[in-house]
Design a protein around this motif. Sequence first.
Motif, short mmCIF file in Angstrom:
data_model
loop_
_atom_site.label_atom_id
_atom_site.label_comp_id
_atom_site.label_asym_id
_atom_site.label_seq_id
_atom_site.Cartn_x
_atom_site.Cartn_y
_atom_site.Cartn_z
N ARG A 5 -0.23 9.73 21.99
CA ARG A 5 -0.26 10.67 23.10
C ARG A 5 0.83 11.72 22.89
N GLU A 43 -7.59 15.64 20.58
CA GLU A 43 -8.65 15.44 21.55
C GLU A 43 -8.14 15.95 22.88
N ARG A 45 -8.96 16.93 26.90
CA ARG A 45 -9.84 16.64 28.02
C ARG A 45 -9.83 17.88 28.90
N GLU A 47 -11.49 20.20 32.08
CA GLU A 47 -12.21 20.16 33.34
C GLU A 47 -12.87 21.49 33.63
N GLN A 76 -19.48 17.15 29.33
CA GLN A 76 -19.73 16.22 30.43
C GLN A 76 -19.83 17.11 31.67
N THR A 80 -15.18 15.58 33.08
CA THR A 80 -14.16 15.93 32.10
C THR A 80 -14.79 15.88 30.71
N SER A 81 -14.89 17.05 30.08
CA SER A 81 -15.46 17.16 28.75
C SER A 81 -14.39 16.86 27.71
N VAL A 82 -14.82 16.39 26.54
CA VAL A 82 -13.90 16.10 25.44
C VAL A 82 -14.07 17.15 24.37
N ARG A 84 -12.69 18.14 20.61
CA ARG A 84 -11.96 17.68 19.43
C ARG A 84 -11.67 18.89 18.54
N LEU A 107 -6.96 22.00 31.35
CA LEU A 107 -6.79 20.67 30.76
C LEU A 107 -6.68 19.65 31.87
N ALA A 108 -7.32 18.52 31.69
CA ALA A 108 -7.21 17.43 32.66
C ALA A 108 -5.80 16.84 32.56
#
Length: 109
Positions: A5, A43, A45, A47, A76, A80-82, A84, A107-108
């Motif tokens: 992270r 990656e 995340r 929104e 999604q 929350t879409s991913v 990469r 960003l989430a």
Amino acid sequence: MSEQRIELGLAATTPAGGGCGDGCGCAHGTAASAPASVAATDELRVEGMTCEHCVRAVTEELSSLEGVDVVDVALQAGGTSVVRIARSAGVSDHDLAAAIDEAGYSLAR
């Protein structure tokens, strides 16, 4: 797949069996790994994305950054879409966050 992270909700990852094990994303001893110019795979995340137009907007903004080699969006809709990203060492987390913001998304946390 190992995961580390980092700031801004990004996750640096190294493919299973790839890298040197310290999260650097390098290609030590693996024949089928990412190009040597790729320093990190992140990656994000994101929104607020709801459709293919959203995917194009995010992809175009991130791809316009010098040093971003690959952008792959898993939409999604309404969630929350991913996203990469494969990037070189010259692209900062701040650059990625600014590009997402410029595209009109966040960003989430």
